[in-house]
Motif scaffolding. Structure first.
Motif, PDB file in Angstrom:
ATOM      1  N   ASP A  70      46.037  13.105 -28.725  1.00 24.62           N
ATOM      2  CA  ASP A  70      47.068  14.059 -28.015  1.00 24.62           C
ATOM      3  C   ASP A  70      46.765  15.656 -28.217  1.00 24.62           C
ATOM      4  O   ASP A  70      46.194  15.961 -29.325  1.00 24.62           O
ATOM      5  CB  ASP A  70      48.413  13.952 -28.773  1.00 24.62           C
ATOM      6  CG  ASP A  70      49.549  14.679 -27.987  1.00 24.62           C
ATOM      7  OD1 ASP A  70      49.851  14.520 -26.757  1.00 24.62           O
ATOM      8  OD2 ASP A  70      50.017  15.783 -28.848  1.00 24.62           O
ATOM      9  N   ARG A 107      52.775  16.712 -28.517  1.00 18.54           N
ATOM     10  CA  ARG A 107      54.003  15.736 -28.402  1.00 18.54           C
ATOM     11  C   ARG A 107      54.515  15.148 -29.514  1.00 18.54           C
ATOM     12  O   ARG A 107      53.544  15.022 -30.447  1.00 18.54           O
ATOM     13  CB  ARG A 107      53.618  14.857 -27.076  1.00 18.54           C
ATOM     14  CG  ARG A 107      53.223  15.351 -26.008  1.00 18.54           C
ATOM     15  CD  ARG A 107      52.865  14.440 -24.735  1.00 18.54           C
ATOM     16  NE  ARG A 107      51.822  13.738 -25.211  1.00 18.54           N
ATOM     17  CZ  ARG A 107      51.243  12.684 -24.611  1.00 18.54           C
ATOM     18  NH1 ARG A 107      51.959  12.231 -23.623  1.00 18.54           N
ATOM     19  NH2 ARG A 107      50.222  11.888 -24.829  1.00 18.54           N
ATOM     20  N   LYS A 122      56.692   9.364 -30.880  1.00 19.28           N
ATOM     21  CA  LYS A 122      57.098   8.283 -29.767  1.00 19.28           C
ATOM     22  C   LYS A 122      56.195   8.564 -28.475  1.00 19.28           C
ATOM     23  O   LYS A 122      55.837   7.624 -27.820  1.00 19.28           O
ATOM     24  CB  LYS A 122      58.602   8.576 -29.794  1.00 19.28           C
ATOM     25  CG  LYS A 122      58.960   7.469 -28.624  1.00 19.28           C
ATOM     26  CD  LYS A 122      60.624   7.718 -28.426  1.00 19.28           C
ATOM     27  CE  LYS A 122      60.912   6.678 -27.456  1.00 19.28           C
ATOM     28  NZ  LYS A 122      62.521   6.669 -27.261  1.00 19.28           N
ATOM     29  N   ALA A 123      56.206  10.071 -28.092  1.00 18.66           N
ATOM     30  CA  ALA A 123      55.446  10.062 -26.827  1.00 18.66           C
ATOM     31  C   ALA A 123      53.873   9.764 -26.912  1.00 18.66           C
ATOM     32  O   ALA A 123      53.211   9.237 -25.995  1.00 18.66           O
ATOM     33  CB  ALA A 123      55.509  11.470 -26.417  1.00 18.66           C
ATOM     34  N   GLN A 124      53.378   9.995 -28.081  1.00 16.96           N
ATOM     35  CA  GLN A 124      52.062   9.557 -28.136  1.00 16.96           C
ATOM     36  C   GLN A 124      51.514   8.143 -28.199  1.00 16.96           C
ATOM     37  O   GLN A 124      50.646   7.581 -27.748  1.00 16.96           O
ATOM     38  CB  GLN A 124      51.363  10.162 -29.746  1.00 16.96           C
ATOM     39  CG  GLN A 124      51.342  11.796 -29.532  1.00 16.96           C
ATOM     40  CD  GLN A 124      50.747  12.381 -30.884  1.00 16.96           C
ATOM     41  OE1 GLN A 124      49.736  11.985 -31.319  1.00 16.96           O
ATOM     42  NE2 GLN A 124      51.608  13.143 -31.347  1.00 16.96           N
ATOM     43  N   PHE A 125      52.641   7.390 -28.888  1.00 13.16           N
ATOM     44  CA  PHE A 125      52.556   5.901 -28.930  1.00 13.16           C
ATOM     45  C   PHE A 125      52.678   5.115 -27.625  1.00 13.16           C
ATOM     46  O   PHE A 125      52.116   4.370 -27.213  1.00 13.16           O
ATOM     47  CB  PHE A 125      53.779   5.208 -29.821  1.00 13.16           C
ATOM     48  CG  PHE A 125      53.308   5.193 -31.216  1.00 13.16           C
ATOM     49  CD1 PHE A 125      52.115   4.366 -31.816  1.00 13.16           C
ATOM     50  CD2 PHE A 125      53.772   5.884 -32.303  1.00 13.16           C
ATOM     51  CE1 PHE A 125      51.755   4.521 -33.215  1.00 13.16           C
ATOM     52  CE2 PHE A 125      53.384   6.123 -33.610  1.00 13.16           C
ATOM     53  CZ  PHE A 125      52.247   5.186 -34.042  1.00 13.16           C
ATOM     54  N   LYS A 126      53.391   5.868 -26.660  1.00 10.26           N
ATOM     55  CA  LYS A 126      53.632   5.594 -25.242  1.00 10.26           C
ATOM     56  C   LYS A 126      52.444   5.802 -24.536  1.00 10.26           C
ATOM     57  O   LYS A 126      51.982   4.948 -23.793  1.00 10.26           O
ATOM     58  CB  LYS A 126      54.664   6.284 -24.745  1.00 10.26           C
ATOM     59  CG  LYS A 126      56.114   5.792 -25.066  1.00 10.26           C
ATOM     60  CD  LYS A 126      57.279   6.578 -24.035  1.00 10.26           C
ATOM     61  CE  LYS A 126      58.599   6.204 -24.455  1.00 10.26           C
ATOM     62  NZ  LYS A 126      59.773   6.795 -23.666  1.00 10.26           N
ATOM     63  N   SER A 127      51.569   7.008 -24.798  1.00 10.19           N
ATOM     64  CA  SER A 127      50.261   6.993 -24.156  1.00 10.19           C
ATOM     65  C   SER A 127      49.150   6.036 -24.604  1.00 10.19           C
ATOM     66  O   SER A 127      48.538   5.513 -24.018  1.00 10.19           O
ATOM     67  CB  SER A 127      49.954   8.407 -24.737  1.00 10.19           C
ATOM     68  OG  SER A 127      50.520   9.456 -24.057  1.00 10.19           O
ATOM     69  N   ASP A 158      49.870   2.995 -25.532  1.00 13.01           N
ATOM     70  CA  ASP A 158      50.315   1.822 -24.826  1.00 13.01           C
ATOM     71  C   ASP A 158      49.957   1.850 -23.359  1.00 13.01           C
ATOM     72  O   ASP A 158      49.564   0.862 -22.746  1.00 13.01           O
ATOM     73  CB  ASP A 158      51.940   1.410 -24.915  1.00 13.01           C
ATOM     74  CG  ASP A 158      52.486   0.970 -26.164  1.00 13.01           C
ATOM     75  OD1 ASP A 158      51.268   0.313 -26.930  1.00 13.01           O
ATOM     76  OD2 ASP A 158      53.636   1.209 -26.352  1.00 13.01           O
ATOM     77  N   ARG A 159      50.182   3.121 -22.721  1.00 11.34           N
ATOM     78  CA  ARG A 159      49.737   3.075 -21.361  1.00 11.34           C
ATOM     79  C   ARG A 159      48.315   2.948 -21.007  1.00 11.34           C
ATOM     80  O   ARG A 159      47.773   2.576 -20.047  1.00 11.34           O
ATOM     81  CB  ARG A 159      50.249   4.474 -20.615  1.00 11.34           C
ATOM     82  CG  ARG A 159      49.963   4.588 -19.068  1.00 11.34           C
ATOM     83  CD  ARG A 159      50.689   6.079 -18.449  1.00 11.34           C
ATOM     84  NE  ARG A 159      50.090   7.100 -19.242  1.00 11.34           N
ATOM     85  CZ  ARG A 159      50.566   7.931 -20.001  1.00 11.34           C
ATOM     86  NH1 ARG A 159      51.731   7.756 -20.553  1.00 11.34           N
ATOM     87  NH2 ARG A 159      49.863   9.029 -20.812  1.00 11.34           N
TER      88      ARG A 159
END
Length: 432
Positions: free
Chosen positions: A366, A370, A373-378, A380-381
């Motif tokens: 990152d 962020r 939570k937002a980094q883990f979403k990245s 996953d994406r």
């Protein structure tokens, strides 16, 4: 509504990240396969002196008369953007004396890159377009003609293209062409006023180009025109017969089209086009063309040297791959995503991501400050296989959390081990 101030020039395209993966796949396949045939890559300038193209393509060709992007530079030199690949390769072959005894014969090379023609943009045609091509110099062997054709067929089959058709013809040697030229003039002259204006101009200068016309007025007469096959010299007949025999020996099916002449003036003897025939394409689509030529090397100041080559339009090829649903390339996937929590972990996160990359893995982190939570979403994406997490507590203990996202297994690892022995760590089963 106001138009955007900056737009790409008409007849060009932006190749964005989701498209370039397929381009790279096609180009890398070409480099690998052509290497199997002992062809090496040459890269020539995108612009050359105007005469390089006007002398090679021929003064009556559409490339020279209608489509060249040419200009005078600040030194008043007449410059042109390259409209095709062969002329620049021949110029480089002569200028660098690649015909010398220290180089193998035939001298085999290929090229990949952008070309430029000022023509009306339409589906599959651009003013900046791209070609893959190859040239071989120094041999008159019919076997080399067939090798070139076989290499293109092999390339298309490797990419998965279906229903490939090879169409061949011969233009004969100079004596064959001279005899045929006169026969064609004699046949067309009584109908000169019924031909298109372009063909009327070409009739005296280069009547063979009339055969290449797509104008319906010309097609009426092309259908009943004399055949070049009836005017071949003894040498050209022998060459033509041997090409067919070797194609059959390699089980390469082909058709003969005696009206095919190709678009440039320097061809002689064997010429060919390769098409794909598919119901979804509403007929046959040409994806490659080329042939044998003589006189081009000497035209550029080198010794008389025979050559043979081909060109493939990348945009056309890619559209055909899409039409046949052959655009699947491996999806880009992250091996690691580094999640860093807290400002104090920024430096060590950079050290971690660079250490991971040094082992040859694809890694990201990152850069926007962020939340976790937002980094883990990245992660996953991007379908990251592993996630490395470091926060203030981990930093204080000089460790990080390493999680296998496929199995859910997680382990705490020393930073020193992560920097030096990462492949061993990811094989571990993790914490109990």
């Amino acid at each position: 509504m106001a138009k955007p101030i900056f737009q790409r020039p008409k007849g060009t395209a932006d190749l964005l990240a989701d498209q370039t993966a397929l381009w790279q796949h096609v180009e890398s396949t070409a480099r690998l396969l052509f290497g199997d045939y002992n062809f090496s890559e040459t890269r020539t300038p995108i612009f050359e002196n105007f005469d390089v193209f006007s002398r090679s393509a021929g003064d009556t060709s559409d490339v020279v008369t209608k489509e060249m992007y040419d200009f005078h530079d600040k030194g008043d030199r007449h410059i042109a953007l390259r409209p095709e690949g062969t002329a620049g390769i021949v110029r480089a072959y002569v200028e660098n004396k690649l015909y010398g005894p220290e180089f193998d014969k035939p001298y085999k090379t290929f090229y990949i890159g952008p070309m430029f023609r000022y023509e009306r943009p339409q589906a599959g045609r651009f003013r900046q377009f791209h070609q893959i091509g190859a040239e071989a110099f120094g041999s008159m062997s019919p076997a080399l003609d067939v090798e070139i054709i076989a290499m293109v067929v092999d390339f298309f089959k490797t990419l998965g293209l279906k229903k490939i058709k090879v169409v061949i013809n011969t233009l004969g040697d100079q004596s064959s062409r001279d005899a045929y030229r006169q026969a064609l003039i004699d046949y067309l002259k009584p109908h000169v006023n019924e031909l298109s204006s372009d063909s009327q101009t070409r009739l005296e200068q280069n009547p063979l180009r009339v055969l290449d016309s797509k104008d319906p007025r010309d097609q009426v007469f092309v259908a009943d025109a004399p055949s070049i096959l009836d005017y071949l010299s003894e040498n050209s007949t022998k060459h033509w017969t041997q090409v067919q025999a070797i194609l059959r020996a390699l089980n390469i099916e082909f058709e003969i089209d005696a009206t095919m002449v190709r678009g440039l003036d320097y061809y002689n003897d064997t010429i060919f086009e390769i098409m794909t025939v598919d119901d979804t394409l509403k007929g046959a689509a040409t994806i490659a063309g080329g042939g044998r030529y003589s006189g081009l090397v000497s035209e550029f100041g080198g010794p008389e040297t025979p050559g043979i080559g081909f060109g493939i339009g990348m945009e056309r090829l890619l559209s055909l791959l899409k039409a046949q649903n052959l655009t699947l390339v491996p999806e880009k996937q992250l091996d690691f995503y580094v999640v860093n929590i807290g400002e104090d972990t920024d430096v060590v996160a950079m050290q971690i991501v660079q250490a991971i990359r040094s082992f040859g893995y694809v890694a990201e982190r990152d850069y926007l400050g962020r939340s976790a939570k937002a980094q883990f979403k990245s992660a996953d994406r991007h379908h990251s296989k592993f996630v490395v997490t470091i926060g203030d507590e981990e930093l204080a203990n000089q460790v990080a959390s390493l999680k296998n996202m496929n199995t859910g297994q997680q382990q705490t690892v020393n930073l020193s081990d992560l920097y030096t022995d990462l492949p061993t760590l990811i094989e571990s089963k993790g914490d109990k």
